[in-house]
Enzyme design. Sequence first.
Site, PDB file in Angstrom:
ATOM      1  N   ARG A  60       0.504  -1.549  -0.122  1.00 42.52           N
ATOM      2  CA  ARG A  60      -0.209  -0.010  -0.082  1.00 42.52           C
ATOM      3  C   ARG A  60       0.896   0.805  -0.466  1.00 42.52           C
ATOM      4  O   ARG A  60       0.929   2.018  -0.659  1.00 42.52           O
ATOM      5  CB  ARG A  60      -0.631  -0.475   0.924  1.00 42.52           C
ATOM      6  CG  ARG A  60      -2.175  -1.459   1.085  1.00 42.52           C
ATOM      7  CD  ARG A  60      -3.034  -1.108   2.091  1.00 42.52           C
ATOM      8  NE  ARG A  60      -3.959  -1.699   1.736  1.00 42.52           N
ATOM      9  CZ  ARG A  60      -5.180  -2.081   2.844  1.00 42.52           C
ATOM     10  NH1 ARG A  60      -5.095  -1.694   3.991  1.00 42.52           N
ATOM     11  NH2 ARG A  60      -6.046  -2.376   2.246  1.00 42.52           N
ATOM     12  N   LYS A 108     -17.692 -19.482   1.788  1.00 41.36           N
ATOM     13  CA  LYS A 108     -18.999 -19.133   2.009  1.00 41.36           C
ATOM     14  C   LYS A 108     -19.655 -17.988   0.700  1.00 41.36           C
ATOM     15  O   LYS A 108     -19.538 -17.182   0.017  1.00 41.36           O
ATOM     16  CB  LYS A 108     -19.776 -18.608   3.555  1.00 41.36           C
ATOM     17  CG  LYS A 108     -19.041 -19.650   4.904  1.00 41.36           C
ATOM     18  CD  LYS A 108     -19.404 -19.224   5.653  1.00 41.36           C
ATOM     19  CE  LYS A 108     -18.790 -20.254   6.557  1.00 41.36           C
ATOM     20  NZ  LYS A 108     -19.382 -19.929   8.110  1.00 41.36           N
ATOM     21  N   GLY A 145     -12.081  -4.678   1.109  1.00 45.16           N
ATOM     22  CA  GLY A 145     -14.175  -4.507   1.146  1.00 45.16           C
ATOM     23  C   GLY A 145     -13.958  -3.669  -0.131  1.00 45.16           C
ATOM     24  O   GLY A 145     -15.526  -4.180  -0.545  1.00 45.16           O
ATOM     25  N   GLY A 185     -10.479 -10.361   0.088  1.00 42.40           N
ATOM     26  CA  GLY A 185     -10.423 -11.436   0.463  1.00 42.40           C
ATOM     27  C   GLY A 185      -9.217 -12.009   1.142  1.00 42.40           C
ATOM     28  O   GLY A 185      -7.995 -11.552   0.907  1.00 42.40           O
TER      29      GLY A 185
HETATM   30  P1  AMP Z   1     -13.303 -16.130   1.297  1.00 45.56           P
HETATM   31  O1  AMP Z   1     -12.606 -15.399   2.266  1.00 45.56           O
HETATM   32  O2  AMP Z   1     -14.432 -16.286   1.737  1.00 45.56           O
HETATM   33  O3  AMP Z   1     -12.726 -15.884  -0.281  1.00 45.56           O
HETATM   34  O4  AMP Z   1     -12.679 -17.869   2.030  1.00 45.56           O
HETATM   35  C1  AMP Z   1     -11.437 -18.271   1.908  1.00 45.56           C
HETATM   36  C2  AMP Z   1     -11.312 -18.327   2.697  1.00 45.56           C
HETATM   37  O5  AMP Z   1     -12.207 -19.891   2.007  1.00 45.56           O
HETATM   38  C3  AMP Z   1     -10.314 -19.494   2.909  1.00 45.56           C
HETATM   39  O6  AMP Z   1      -9.700 -19.703   3.995  1.00 45.56           O
HETATM   40  C4  AMP Z   1      -9.884 -20.832   2.601  1.00 45.56           C
HETATM   41  O7  AMP Z   1      -9.238 -22.481   2.533  1.00 45.56           O
HETATM   42  C5  AMP Z   1     -11.347 -22.008   2.118  1.00 45.56           C
HETATM   43  N1  AMP Z   1     -11.704 -23.004   1.678  1.00 45.56           N
HETATM   44  C6  AMP Z   1     -12.122 -23.000   0.563  1.00 45.56           C
HETATM   45  N2  AMP Z   1     -12.463 -24.072  -0.294  1.00 45.56           N
HETATM   46  C7  AMP Z   1     -13.034 -24.531   0.974  1.00 45.56           C
HETATM   47  C8  AMP Z   1     -13.224 -25.422   1.467  1.00 45.56           C
HETATM   48  N3  AMP Z   1     -14.130 -26.405  -0.009  1.00 45.56           N
HETATM   49  N4  AMP Z   1     -13.622 -25.870   2.591  1.00 45.56           N
HETATM   50  C9  AMP Z   1     -13.773 -25.002   3.304  1.00 45.56           C
HETATM   51  N5  AMP Z   1     -12.762 -23.727   3.101  1.00 45.56           N
HETATM   52  C10 AMP Z   1     -12.853 -23.654   2.157  1.00 45.56           C
END
Ligand code: AMP
Length: 396
Positions: A36, A192, A372, A349
């Site tokens: 940054r 999720k 964000g 993220g």
């Molecule tokens: P996000 O912050 O929503 O982009 O999520 C990132 C996180 O999703 C990372 O820490 C990954 O380890 C997790 N992730 C990716 N694939 C899977 C999976 N199949 N099961 C559980 N966690 C997952």
Amino acid sequence: MKTLDDLKDVKGKLVLCRFDLNVPVDEAGNVTDTTRIDRVKDTVVELRDKGAKVAILSHFGRPKGTCDLDYSLSFLPSVLEKQWGVPVLFSDDCLCDPELSDGEITLMENVRFYEGEEACDPEFVAKLAGGAGDVFVNDAFSASHRAHASTEGLAHALPAYAGRALQRELDALEMALGEPERPVVAIVGGAKISTKLDVLNNLVSRVDVLILGGGMANTFLHAAGCDLGASLCEKDMKDQAITIFEKAEESGCAIFLPSDAKAAVEFKAGTTYDEVSVTAVPSDRMILDIGAQSIESIKGILGHAKTIVWNGPLGVFEMSPFDEGTNAIAQYAAAKVKSGDLKVIAGGGDTVSALAHAGVVDDMTYVSTAGGAFLEWLEGKDLPAIAALEMMDEEE
Ligand code: AMP
């Protein structure tokens, strides 16, 4: 919106620059990632060379409107000097008149020491602008989804311009979803779907293909009738997933779901796993990454793409060997960027760390470090501090 190209006669003027210097710091107080800081160097050096008096505003952490010195920015000028190669002073109150000579630069204390910052209180905005501010430059895309005094407020109070880093970020975003070269493919992974519903709903109406991976693909596979054993799956989101399928069909966006997966009994690095079809996941197994067949299918799709927008890993990339899917796709995309066949705009993220883990973060067309703000932009929302810069231009 106006940029530094429009800011010609700035010698001797006090320029209030909003940067995002909320950098990661380890327990010993060392900055662990200077991205940054490095990205705003061009703005600082250009203003200094034009003879402006540069007063830098930034937040750091969440002091919640009080002067909590744990969140002081006083440790940062020496780091800024090293990264930018120019002297940087420190002013211990963001409301003071910094009394600079032409070409001097000062870092003002954390703007969030005042309640008026996050409340975008008009009196506070007037005080921030009023000291002696002549011009406002926003170079903090990652703080521009916040309607705060030092982001949106100042853009209304002073002649306002976009800095070089903000300009580059907006150009990259425009390249991805504004007027992209088609076919444009979105890759959305991560844990999720509940945190990415707005992103998915916007993307299906903008892109030609939406590739889903990671834990969130499981919810879509569940909605499509697959039994996923012990995998992470938001079953209560089934209806939302079906709505996204329907919206995609209406807009002519093809959705790609993994056909196979690495499925393990334990959520652990190095644990044994089997490659299974998503229609045959044993009840005690959880999907931790996409499988070999899915990797090849995704490469096939990317082989025809001209633009990719990417948010979220395709598996649990933090644990080997469940980083293989994300690594393979990231490395394939990076090679196509290098050969000039593809533009990849990634961010939000864990995406930056996943691409860094794959060793290709510097090979992408643009990687946004904004969390964000990048997601809100993917959601198709207007970012208030950017809208204020555009409005300023229309008013004049
Ligand atoms: P996000 O912050 O929503 O982009 O999520 C990132 C996180 O999703 C990372 O820490 C990954 O380890 C997790 N992730 C990716 N694939 C899977 C999976 N199949 N099961 C559980 N966690 C997952």
